[in-house]
Design an enzyme around this catalytic site. Sequence first.
Site, mmCIF file in Angstrom:
data_model
loop_
_atom_site.group_PDB
_atom_site.id
_atom_site.type_symbol
_atom_site.label_atom_id
_atom_site.label_comp_id
_atom_site.label_asym_id
_atom_site.label_seq_id
_atom_site.Cartn_x
_atom_site.Cartn_y
_atom_site.Cartn_z
ATOM 1 C CG ASP A 15 -2.031 -1.073 1.100
ATOM 2 O OD1 ASP A 15 -1.953 -1.913 0.194
ATOM 3 O OD2 ASP A 15 -2.935 -1.094 1.946
ATOM 4 C CG ASP A 57 -6.763 0.181 0.831
ATOM 5 O OD1 ASP A 57 -6.894 -1.034 0.993
ATOM 6 O OD2 ASP A 57 -7.148 1.022 1.664
ATOM 7 C CG HIS A 59 -11.132 1.369 -0.661
ATOM 8 N ND1 HIS A 59 -11.137 0.013 -0.433
ATOM 9 C CD2 HIS A 59 -10.351 1.898 0.321
ATOM 10 C CE1 HIS A 59 -10.404 -0.248 0.639
ATOM 11 N NE2 HIS A 59 -9.903 0.871 1.112
ATOM 12 C CG HIS A 76 -8.518 5.337 2.349
ATOM 13 N ND1 HIS A 76 -9.552 5.180 3.249
ATOM 14 C CD2 HIS A 76 -8.014 4.096 2.134
ATOM 15 C CE1 HIS A 76 -9.664 3.911 3.568
ATOM 16 N NE2 HIS A 76 -8.748 3.210 2.898
ATOM 17 C CE LYS A 102 -4.289 -4.031 0.948
ATOM 18 N NZ LYS A 102 -4.990 -2.931 1.586
ATOM 19 C CB CYS A 141 -2.544 -2.945 4.977
ATOM 20 S SG CYS A 141 -4.292 -2.474 4.769
HETATM 21 C C1 VGL Z 1 -5.107 0.740 5.450
HETATM 22 C C2 VGL Z 1 -6.675 1.792 6.768
HETATM 23 C C3 VGL Z 1 -7.623 1.674 5.771
HETATM 24 C C4 VGL Z 1 -3.702 0.254 5.271
HETATM 25 C C5 VGL Z 1 -6.052 0.609 4.444
HETATM 26 O O1 VGL Z 1 -3.235 0.159 4.127
HETATM 27 O O2 VGL Z 1 -3.038 -0.046 6.298
HETATM 28 N N1 VGL Z 1 -5.438 1.322 6.600
HETATM 29 N N2 VGL Z 1 -7.296 1.093 4.616
HETATM 30 ZN ZN ZN Z 2 -8.611 1.159 2.891
#
Ligand code: VGL
Ligand code: ZN
Length: 195
Positions: A15, A57, A59, A76, A102, A141
Site C-alpha cells: 500500500d 487499496d 476502493h 481514501h 484489494k 495492512c
Molecule cells: C489501510 C486503513 C484503511 C492500510 C487501508 O493500508 O493499512 N489502513 N485502509
Molecule cells: Zn482502505
Amino acid sequence: MKVKLTGKDALIVVDMQNDFMPGGALPVPDGDRIIPVLNQYIKLFSNRGLPVFFTRDWHPENHISFRGYGGIWPPHCIQDTEGARFHPELFIPPDNKFIISKGYSRDFDAYSGFQGTVLDKLLRERGVKRVFVGGVATDYCVKNTAFGGVNLGYQVFVLEDGIKGVDVNEGDSERAVEFLMDNGAALITFEEIKV
Ligand code: VGL
Ligand code: ZN
C-alpha cells in the site's frame, strides 16, 4: 541474523500509495521516509529475478470502510484517482512484478493483501516459500498481510527498516510487530540480507 536470499523468496510491498503518504487522505506519518530503503529491497529482489508484489487499496467511492458508509476511515485510495496511485518515487520494476488490488468491492474491506485476491495463488504457482513484507501501515495492512502469510504457511520476514504505522492508539505499531513475532514472523533489516 543473516539471511541469504533463495529462489523461493518474494517481496511484498504493501500500500505505498499517495493517500497513505504525508499530504494524502489517510496519511501515515513519515510514510514516505521508507521509500529509499524499500527501493533498495525492490532492486535487490528484482536483480535476483525474484518476484515483487505491490498491494494497493483500491476502493469504490462508496466503500464500506468510509465514514458515512459504515466505516471509520476518511475516503481514501478511490479507484483510478491520484490518491490511489503509487508514490511517484517508488521503484516499480519493468518485469516480474505484480499489482494486487484489494478492498475493491463496496461491501468488502481487506486489510490483508491475501483477502479476496490471487496473491496466494501467484506465490504458490511460483513455488514461493518465504515472503518479505514491508510498506504501510504497520498496524493495519502490513500486520494483516504478514499474519495472512503466516497462516497460509509462508515463512514471513517483516522489514524492520521498511515499515511505518499510523498509531491511532499510541503503541499500535509496536504491538503489531510483537503480535507478528508471537505468531512466528521474523524481523529483518536490509543489512541482514546476505549478498
Ligand atoms: C489501510 C486503513 C484503511 C492500510 C487501508 O493500508 O493499512 N489502513 N485502509
Ligand atoms: Zn482502505
